[in-house]
Design a protein around this motif. Sequence first.
Motif, PDB file in Angstrom:
ATOM      1  N   THR A 184      -3.996   4.359   8.333  1.00  0.00           N
ATOM      2  CA  THR A 184      -4.169   2.927   8.552  1.00  0.00           C
ATOM      3  C   THR A 184      -4.136   2.592  10.034  1.00  0.00           C
ATOM      4  O   THR A 184      -4.794   1.646  10.484  1.00  0.00           O
ATOM      5  CB  THR A 184      -3.079   2.139   7.802  1.00  0.00           C
ATOM      6  OG1 THR A 184      -3.018   2.588   6.448  1.00  0.00           O
ATOM      7  CG2 THR A 184      -3.391   0.653   7.797  1.00  0.00           C
ATOM      8  N   THR A 186      -6.895   0.104  12.226  1.00  0.00           N
ATOM      9  CA  THR A 186      -6.637  -0.946  13.211  1.00  0.00           C
ATOM     10  C   THR A 186      -7.060  -0.519  14.615  1.00  0.00           C
ATOM     11  O   THR A 186      -7.140  -1.352  15.513  1.00  0.00           O
ATOM     12  CB  THR A 186      -5.144  -1.322  13.221  1.00  0.00           C
ATOM     13  OG1 THR A 186      -4.349  -0.163  13.528  1.00  0.00           O
ATOM     14  CG2 THR A 186      -4.720  -1.872  11.866  1.00  0.00           C
ATOM     15  N   ILE A 218     -15.020   0.788   5.999  1.00  0.00           N
ATOM     16  CA  ILE A 218     -14.331  -0.476   5.681  1.00  0.00           C
ATOM     17  C   ILE A 218     -14.660  -1.556   6.706  1.00  0.00           C
ATOM     18  O   ILE A 218     -15.083  -2.664   6.353  1.00  0.00           O
ATOM     19  CB  ILE A 218     -12.813  -0.250   5.604  1.00  0.00           C
ATOM     20  CG1 ILE A 218     -12.483   0.669   4.422  1.00  0.00           C
ATOM     21  CG2 ILE A 218     -12.081  -1.583   5.463  1.00  0.00           C
ATOM     22  CD1 ILE A 218     -11.013   1.036   4.320  1.00  0.00           C
ATOM     23  N   ALA A 269      -9.800  -7.581   8.081  1.00  0.00           N
ATOM     24  CA  ALA A 269      -9.606  -6.673   6.937  1.00  0.00           C
ATOM     25  C   ALA A 269      -8.616  -5.552   7.268  1.00  0.00           C
ATOM     26  O   ALA A 269      -7.630  -5.347   6.544  1.00  0.00           O
ATOM     27  CB  ALA A 269     -10.938  -6.115   6.461  1.00  0.00           C
ATOM     28  N   PRO A 270      -8.813  -4.787   8.364  1.00  0.00           N
ATOM     29  CA  PRO A 270      -7.804  -3.753   8.696  1.00  0.00           C
ATOM     30  C   PRO A 270      -6.455  -4.351   9.054  1.00  0.00           C
ATOM     31  O   PRO A 270      -5.416  -3.722   8.825  1.00  0.00           O
ATOM     32  CB  PRO A 270      -8.423  -3.008   9.882  1.00  0.00           C
ATOM     33  CG  PRO A 270      -9.445  -3.923  10.440  1.00  0.00           C
ATOM     34  CD  PRO A 270      -9.957  -4.734   9.293  1.00  0.00           C
ATOM     35  N   ILE A 328      -4.718  -5.022   5.723  1.00  0.00           N
ATOM     36  CA  ILE A 328      -4.339  -3.730   5.130  1.00  0.00           C
ATOM     37  C   ILE A 328      -3.139  -3.148   5.863  1.00  0.00           C
ATOM     38  O   ILE A 328      -2.201  -2.625   5.254  1.00  0.00           O
ATOM     39  CB  ILE A 328      -5.534  -2.756   5.172  1.00  0.00           C
ATOM     40  CG1 ILE A 328      -6.657  -3.246   4.250  1.00  0.00           C
ATOM     41  CG2 ILE A 328      -5.096  -1.340   4.769  1.00  0.00           C
ATOM     42  CD1 ILE A 328      -7.946  -2.444   4.378  1.00  0.00           C
ATOM     43  N   VAL A 372       0.233  -4.735   4.818  1.00  0.00           N
ATOM     44  CA  VAL A 372       0.694  -4.288   3.496  1.00  0.00           C
ATOM     45  C   VAL A 372       1.236  -2.865   3.567  1.00  0.00           C
ATOM     46  O   VAL A 372       2.327  -2.558   3.060  1.00  0.00           O
ATOM     47  CB  VAL A 372      -0.448  -4.385   2.471  1.00  0.00           C
ATOM     48  CG1 VAL A 372      -0.028  -3.768   1.139  1.00  0.00           C
ATOM     49  CG2 VAL A 372      -0.857  -5.841   2.271  1.00  0.00           C
ATOM     50  N   ILE A 373       0.493  -1.968   4.214  1.00  0.00           N
ATOM     51  CA  ILE A 373       0.914  -0.562   4.313  1.00  0.00           C
ATOM     52  C   ILE A 373       2.204  -0.447   5.121  1.00  0.00           C
ATOM     53  O   ILE A 373       3.078   0.369   4.811  1.00  0.00           O
ATOM     54  CB  ILE A 373      -0.197   0.301   4.928  1.00  0.00           C
ATOM     55  CG1 ILE A 373      -1.444   0.279   4.044  1.00  0.00           C
ATOM     56  CG2 ILE A 373       0.289   1.740   5.115  1.00  0.00           C
ATOM     57  CD1 ILE A 373      -1.234   0.820   2.650  1.00  0.00           C
TER      58      ILE A 373
END
Length: 353
Positions: free
Chosen positions: A33, A37, A167, A183-184, A187, A190-191
């Motif tokens: 992840t 980013t 993505i 979007a990243p 994500i 959350v991760i």
Amino acid sequence: MQPPTPQESQAPDPAFINRRYLVFAGIVIGYTTFYLTRGSLTYSAPLMVADPSLGFNLTHIGMMTSIFPMAYGVSKFLAGVVSTAVSARLLLGLGLMATAAVNLAFGASSSLSIFCVLWGINGMLQGVGAPACANILTRWFAAKERGTYWGMWNIAHNLGGFLAPVIVGGCAKAFGWRWGMWAPGLIGCVIGLLILAAVRDKPTDLGFPPVDAPAAAAAPAQDAKPKSGGGNMMTALSSVVKLPSIWALAFTYFFIYVVRQGVTSWLVFYLMAEKGAADAGSAALTVSGLELGGLAGSTVAGFLSDKAIRGAKAGSGLVGKRIKVCCSSYKGVKLAVAVGVALAYSLVLRCTA
């Protein structure tokens, strides 16, 4: 007398094994992840250039992308020392959430100066990911098996590099460049929370014995010495910078990274301008193929380094065995480049004949 490690016991604790796999999955997904980013600007940039409200050209994009590697290099150098003094779990989880927040702020901005500042901050934050993962991995996996798991963890680089154009490029193409950043960012938030919930710094945090008994035996002696975090960090830093082999490896990796950064940052623009790629999304999907070869290469390198250690005689130097595998990998890169240059040269001769 030290308790047997989970790897040495006849019947490994199922709870330890399950938790270890959970921790391993956490650091793999977490660092993957980080790559989302990190690559968000690269694969959103073509649509930023196409946005008339921004008025950007390739020079502006180059300014932003040039700031990142400088900040990232400084951060990665310092984070390796800092990670020995703070919780690697917090460094990984909170660092990921911080870089995700930078992506969200980037997508909400429209000023070149703000973009440059935010991307420099992102570069500084990105440097904490790898040292934190390395710290956690070495505490959860014994030396004799560490190479294999290190190689498998290393696929996070390639997996993240593969998913980022898919993505980010897909979201930017479908919803605009801002969603290529948002979007990243979402994500990553959350991760990051999942990492804080699932990952722990070391087995002893959960009541399991350490994976390497000698390291555990040495710990009380180290703890008995008076110490200060700043003094220990400066001692570690000074000892590292005095090693010629570290500088040699650093310069080697520098030139490999120049090639990698050049391809990942600019190949999308090249495919669109020179090779007729339909749009940024399809060009980004093509670039993602660059990472597929690394998935197998990382795993094989880890397996070979563990095999070399298992077959080594006592006292022969375990780290040296791993370095030999690294040197073989670099030789393979040099051979691949030489073959590529030779093929390109022969093609030019045929075309001009």
